[in-house]
Scaffold this active site. Structure first.
Site, PDB file in Angstrom:
ATOM      1  N   HIS A 188       1.940   4.509  -3.167  1.00 40.73           N
ATOM      2  CA  HIS A 188       1.992   5.972  -3.109  1.00 40.73           C
ATOM      3  C   HIS A 188       3.230   6.485  -3.841  1.00 40.73           C
ATOM      4  O   HIS A 188       3.200   7.522  -4.505  1.00 40.73           O
ATOM      5  CB  HIS A 188       2.029   6.448  -1.656  1.00 40.73           C
ATOM      6  CG  HIS A 188       0.742   6.279  -0.915  1.00 40.73           C
ATOM      7  ND1 HIS A 188      -0.478   6.659  -1.435  1.00 40.73           N
ATOM      8  CD2 HIS A 188       0.485   5.798   0.332  1.00 40.73           C
ATOM      9  CE1 HIS A 188      -1.431   6.403  -0.546  1.00 40.73           C
ATOM     10  NE2 HIS A 188      -0.881   5.879   0.525  1.00 40.73           N
ATOM     11  N   HIS A 198       0.839  -1.198   0.000  1.00 39.84           N
ATOM     12  CA  HIS A 198       0.000   0.000   0.000  1.00 39.84           C
ATOM     13  C   HIS A 198       0.873   1.247   0.000  1.00 39.84           C
ATOM     14  O   HIS A 198       0.663   2.171  -0.804  1.00 39.84           O
ATOM     15  CB  HIS A 198      -0.913  -0.023   1.242  1.00 39.84           C
ATOM     16  CG  HIS A 198      -1.594   1.274   1.529  1.00 39.84           C
ATOM     17  ND1 HIS A 198      -2.940   1.482   1.286  1.00 39.84           N
ATOM     18  CD2 HIS A 198      -1.133   2.433   2.062  1.00 39.84           C
ATOM     19  CE1 HIS A 198      -3.265   2.706   1.647  1.00 39.84           C
ATOM     20  NE2 HIS A 198      -2.185   3.313   2.114  1.00 39.84           N
ATOM     21  N   GLU A 199       1.867   1.285   0.880  1.00 37.30           N
ATOM     22  CA  GLU A 199       2.720   2.469   0.976  1.00 37.30           C
ATOM     23  C   GLU A 199       3.551   2.674  -0.283  1.00 37.30           C
ATOM     24  O   GLU A 199       3.748   3.808  -0.739  1.00 37.30           O
ATOM     25  CB  GLU A 199       3.635   2.358   2.197  1.00 37.30           C
ATOM     26  CG  GLU A 199       2.912   2.410   3.533  1.00 37.30           C
ATOM     27  CD  GLU A 199       2.075   3.666   3.694  1.00 37.30           C
ATOM     28  OE1 GLU A 199       2.484   4.733   3.191  1.00 37.30           O
ATOM     29  OE2 GLU A 199       0.997   3.592   4.311  1.00 37.30           O
ATOM     30  N   GLU A 210      -5.888   7.084  -0.722  1.00 36.29           N
ATOM     31  CA  GLU A 210      -5.793   5.941   0.183  1.00 36.29           C
ATOM     32  C   GLU A 210      -6.588   4.751  -0.365  1.00 36.29           C
ATOM     33  O   GLU A 210      -6.131   3.606  -0.300  1.00 36.29           O
ATOM     34  CB  GLU A 210      -6.298   6.325   1.576  1.00 36.29           C
ATOM     35  CG  GLU A 210      -5.431   7.341   2.296  1.00 36.29           C
ATOM     36  CD  GLU A 210      -4.007   6.871   2.474  1.00 36.29           C
ATOM     37  OE1 GLU A 210      -3.779   5.656   2.631  1.00 36.29           O
ATOM     38  OE2 GLU A 210      -3.095   7.722   2.442  1.00 36.29           O
TER      39      GLU A 210
END
Length: 302
Positions: free
Chosen positions: A148, A144-145, A219
């Site tokens: 970004h 997930h990070e 997100e």
């Protein structure tokens, strides 16, 4: 030759929102500086130097300042073999360069990414997160990070937040110092100076809403990209549920220390009583994130 895109699923909705946000923020920035120049005509060189200097500093150093503020300490593969191993697997899956890897000494279970580009990226996990998650859950959070970083929305959020910060500073200076205290009430320049706090407050409110709308969507986009990349949305569901449940057990004082950096975190740090903070949260609700992952899981199982 430019490097090919990563294997993270592209998100046109995110790209469109980033472009729109940057355009509107840029427009606000021009209007804001224009008002300052009109109000303080004799000080235009100082205004341009200060605003330009702050913009450059915000773009080049904000990620380092944020990482430092969150206590990120870069670690080697020898110091954190499991964390580096997880990052290596995600990089192989995504076909992207390996970011710097860091650990933050904090019991608040969370993770974050900073950096203007893939070359300057840093991915960090807290000791609280590493202690609580299983390997597949940690992989989901770190995927997930890293999305970004791949989508470059970290850099956009950094730049987009600058104008709001500047407008907030101008507003506080105007209110506390009294910009137009020495100006007569019928002086046009004095009236214009009196409007600066109001204009600054409006600019701050608009930039605040723009960054919040972008932040919430990004997100959801990162959850979706991570679930599709790893092929295990259930691991991300488990991580979200576990981290959210553990967050309620963290002392309020620790949560308040982490709260200024919520826009960077995997999950926002709120105490149970902070309903107003949740209303203006940088993240979508837990229910929204779980519902999306449930739909992705159903699609993948077909």
């Amino acid at each position: 030759m430019p490097r090919a895109r990563s294997r993270y699923a592209p998100d046109r909705g995110l790209t469109g929102r980033m472009v729109t946000t940057m355009f509107l923020i840029g427009l606000l920035y021009v209007v804001f500086v224009g008002v300052l120049l009109a109000a303080l005509r004799g000080s235009w060189p100082i205004i341009l130097i200060i605003t330009g200097g702050m913009f450059v500093a915000q773009f080049w150093f904000s990620d380092r300042i944020a990482a430092y503020g969150m206590g990120a300490r870069e670690v080697t593969p020898e110091q954190a073999p499991e964390l580096h191993g997880t990052i290596d697997r995600i990089c192989a899956l995504a076909d992207m360069p390996k970011p710097r890897v860091a650990i933050a000494e904090s019991d608040v279970p969370n993770a974050f990414a900073t950096g203007r580009s893939e070359k300057t990226a840093l991915v960090c996990a807290t000791t609280g997160l590493l202690r609580r998650l299983e390997p597949e859950e940690l992989e989901g959070v770190l995927a997930h990070e890293m999305s970004h970083v791949a989508h470059r929305d970290v850099a956009v959020m950094t730049i987009a937040s600058f104008l709001g910060v500047l407008a907030g500073i101008i507003t506080r200076i105007a209110l506390w110092g009294g910009f137009a205290r020495s100006r007569p009430g019928n002086d046009p320049a004095g009236i214009l100076l009196l409007l600066i706090p109001l204009i600054s407050a409006v600019v701050y409110a608009i930039s605040f809403l723009l960054t919040r709308l972008l932040s919430r969507y990004r997100e959801l986009s990162a959850d979706r990209a991570a679930a599709l990349l790893t092929g295990r949305p259930s691991a991300l569901v488990s991580a979200l549920t576990k981290v959210s449940g553990q967050m309620a057990r963290i002392p309020t004082e620790d949560l308040r220390k982490a709260e200024p950096y919520n826009a960077f975190y995997f999950l926002p740090a709120f105490s149970a009583k902070e309903s107003l903070g949740r209303m203006f949260s940088t993240h979508p609700t837990l229910e929204q994130r779980l519902d999306q992952l449930s739909r992705i899981s159903t699609d993948l199982s077909r």
